[in-house]
Design a protein around this motif. Sequence first.
Motif, short mmCIF file in Angstrom:
data_model
loop_
_atom_site.label_atom_id
_atom_site.label_comp_id
_atom_site.label_asym_id
_atom_site.label_seq_id
_atom_site.Cartn_x
_atom_site.Cartn_y
_atom_site.Cartn_z
N ASN A 150 0.80 -1.23 0.00
CA ASN A 150 0.00 0.00 0.00
C ASN A 150 0.84 1.28 0.00
O ASN A 150 0.29 2.38 0.10
N THR A 151 2.17 1.16 -0.12
CA THR A 151 3.00 2.35 -0.30
C THR A 151 2.63 3.02 -1.61
O THR A 151 2.34 2.35 -2.60
N HIS A 152 2.64 4.35 -1.61
CA HIS A 152 2.36 5.07 -2.85
C HIS A 152 3.66 5.26 -3.63
O HIS A 152 4.65 5.76 -3.08
N ILE A 153 3.65 4.84 -4.87
CA ILE A 153 4.82 4.89 -5.73
C ILE A 153 4.58 5.97 -6.78
O ILE A 153 3.51 6.01 -7.40
N TYR A 154 5.55 6.85 -6.94
CA TYR A 154 5.37 7.89 -7.96
C TYR A 154 6.65 8.09 -8.74
O TYR A 154 7.75 7.74 -8.29
N SER A 155 6.49 8.65 -9.92
CA SER A 155 7.65 8.97 -10.75
C SER A 155 7.35 10.26 -11.48
O SER A 155 6.32 10.38 -12.15
N ASP A 156 8.25 11.23 -11.34
CA ASP A 156 8.16 12.47 -12.11
C ASP A 156 9.34 12.52 -13.08
O ASP A 156 9.89 13.56 -13.38
N GLN A 193 7.00 8.06 -18.48
CA GLN A 193 5.68 8.65 -18.21
C GLN A 193 5.51 8.91 -16.71
O GLN A 193 5.81 8.06 -15.88
N THR A 194 5.04 10.11 -16.37
CA THR A 194 4.75 10.43 -14.98
C THR A 194 3.57 9.59 -14.51
O THR A 194 2.56 9.49 -15.21
N PHE A 195 3.70 8.96 -13.35
CA PHE A 195 2.56 8.19 -12.85
C PHE A 195 2.49 8.22 -11.34
O PHE A 195 3.46 8.52 -10.64
N ARG A 196 1.30 7.94 -10.82
CA ARG A 196 1.03 7.82 -9.40
C ARG A 196 0.38 6.45 -9.19
O ARG A 196 -0.67 6.17 -9.75
N GLY A 197 1.01 5.63 -8.38
CA GLY A 197 0.50 4.28 -8.21
C GLY A 197 0.52 3.83 -6.76
O GLY A 197 1.06 4.51 -5.88
N GLN A 198 -0.08 2.66 -6.53
CA GLN A 198 -0.13 2.08 -5.19
C GLN A 198 0.35 0.65 -5.25
O GLN A 198 -0.08 -0.14 -6.10
N LEU A 199 1.29 0.31 -4.36
CA LEU A 199 1.87 -1.02 -4.35
C LEU A 199 0.86 -2.02 -3.78
O LEU A 199 0.43 -1.90 -2.64
N ARG A 200 0.50 -3.00 -4.58
CA ARG A 200 -0.48 -4.00 -4.16
C ARG A 200 0.17 -5.31 -3.72
O ARG A 200 -0.37 -6.02 -2.88
N GLN A 201 1.34 -5.63 -4.29
CA GLN A 201 1.95 -6.92 -3.98
C GLN A 201 3.43 -6.89 -4.35
O GLN A 201 3.83 -6.22 -5.30
N VAL A 202 4.24 -7.61 -3.57
CA VAL A 202 5.65 -7.81 -3.92
C VAL A 202 5.96 -9.30 -3.79
O VAL A 202 5.77 -9.89 -2.72
N VAL A 203 6.38 -9.90 -4.90
CA VAL A 203 6.76 -11.32 -4.90
C VAL A 203 8.18 -11.38 -5.44
O VAL A 203 8.43 -11.02 -6.60
N ASP A 204 9.12 -11.83 -4.59
CA ASP A 204 10.54 -11.84 -4.93
C ASP A 204 10.97 -10.42 -5.34
O ASP A 204 10.97 -9.53 -4.53
N GLN A 205 11.28 -10.23 -6.62
CA GLN A 205 11.72 -8.91 -7.08
C GLN A 205 10.71 -8.27 -8.02
O GLN A 205 11.03 -7.35 -8.76
N THR A 206 9.46 -8.75 -7.98
CA THR A 206 8.43 -8.19 -8.85
C THR A 206 7.35 -7.49 -8.03
O THR A 206 6.75 -8.10 -7.14
N ALA A 207 7.15 -6.21 -8.32
CA ALA A 207 6.15 -5.41 -7.63
C ALA A 207 4.94 -5.18 -8.53
O ALA A 207 5.09 -4.89 -9.72
N THR A 208 3.76 -5.36 -7.96
CA THR A 208 2.52 -5.07 -8.68
C THR A 208 2.01 -3.70 -8.22
O THR A 208 1.68 -3.54 -7.04
N ILE A 209 1.99 -2.74 -9.14
CA ILE A 209 1.61 -1.36 -8.81
C ILE A 209 0.38 -0.98 -9.61
O ILE A 209 0.37 -1.02 -10.84
N GLU A 210 -0.68 -0.62 -8.87
CA GLU A 210 -1.94 -0.23 -9.51
C GLU A 210 -1.97 1.29 -9.69
O GLU A 210 -1.75 2.03 -8.73
#
Length: 284
Positions: free
Chosen positions: A58-64, A69-86
């Motif tokens: 549930n950490t908020h991930i952002y990139s400017d 592309q600029t985006f605002r996302g929310q971390l839903r899952q981390v498995v090993d080294q793969t993050a699922t960001i909505e």
Amino acid sequence: QVANVGDELLFSGQVEITDEMWEAPGIDIKIDREDSQEFGTLITYHITAPWVRNWSINTHIYSDSSSNQTFRGQLRQVVDQTATIELLPDFESQYHCWGIQAKNKEQNFALAALTDPEIDFVTIAGEAGTGKTLLTLAAALHQVYEDKFYDEIIVTRATVPMGEDIGFLPGEEEDKIGPWMGAITDALETLSANPNGTDFERKSSVEFLKSRVKIKSSGFMRGRSFSDKIFIIDEAQNLTSAQMHGLISRAGPGTKVIAIGNLKQIDTPYLSASTSGFSFAMDR
């Protein structure tokens, strides 16, 4: 100094993906798209990278980033080294919540967490005037009246005066706690404002919103249990860790708890930023 150190050490709830992180070797990105009724197309990023391992759900991930592309996302899952960001709905320009739009990415993150039915405990920290109470009430009213996820809103706070105490207050529990809840009343008046309405319509609108908002004293919470409610803990920085734990554990099935505070506005001499129950809750 202690207050500042305690404030800085707390997790901010957001992580930036910089240009250097994007350009690191071994980065892999996959994108899924799914239609959503409320917010159009739901976009999910699957980012494989070594730097996602220690991220919290549930950490908020952002990139400017300038190159991506600029985006605002929310971390839903981390498995090993793969993050699922909505990808989050754009409350800054595209969507609003009870007529309120976000003025920056932090308010966008706040509205996203507050309106997410999957997240049942939210802490919002910020300076005075950053919209903590207004955004929280807007999201709460939207979910009670529009989405009908919850039955009503319960608001409580520690009754610690900012300066000199004026003594006992007359009346029943709601009468006594009323003067402490000026911030809630102000926010309700703002959220019910209709510039084209008559004075009667404005007053009726405030009373209509208040009918689903119950104000309770934190001193009488022991042993209670709330089901299908939004439970707002205002001025949470004035609570001890034991008091905060006691209030959070009042949540029964289907209840969402929201703690709001500012560690620079602690009014009790017995707490600091590092010993406040608000810090305790955010840290965990």
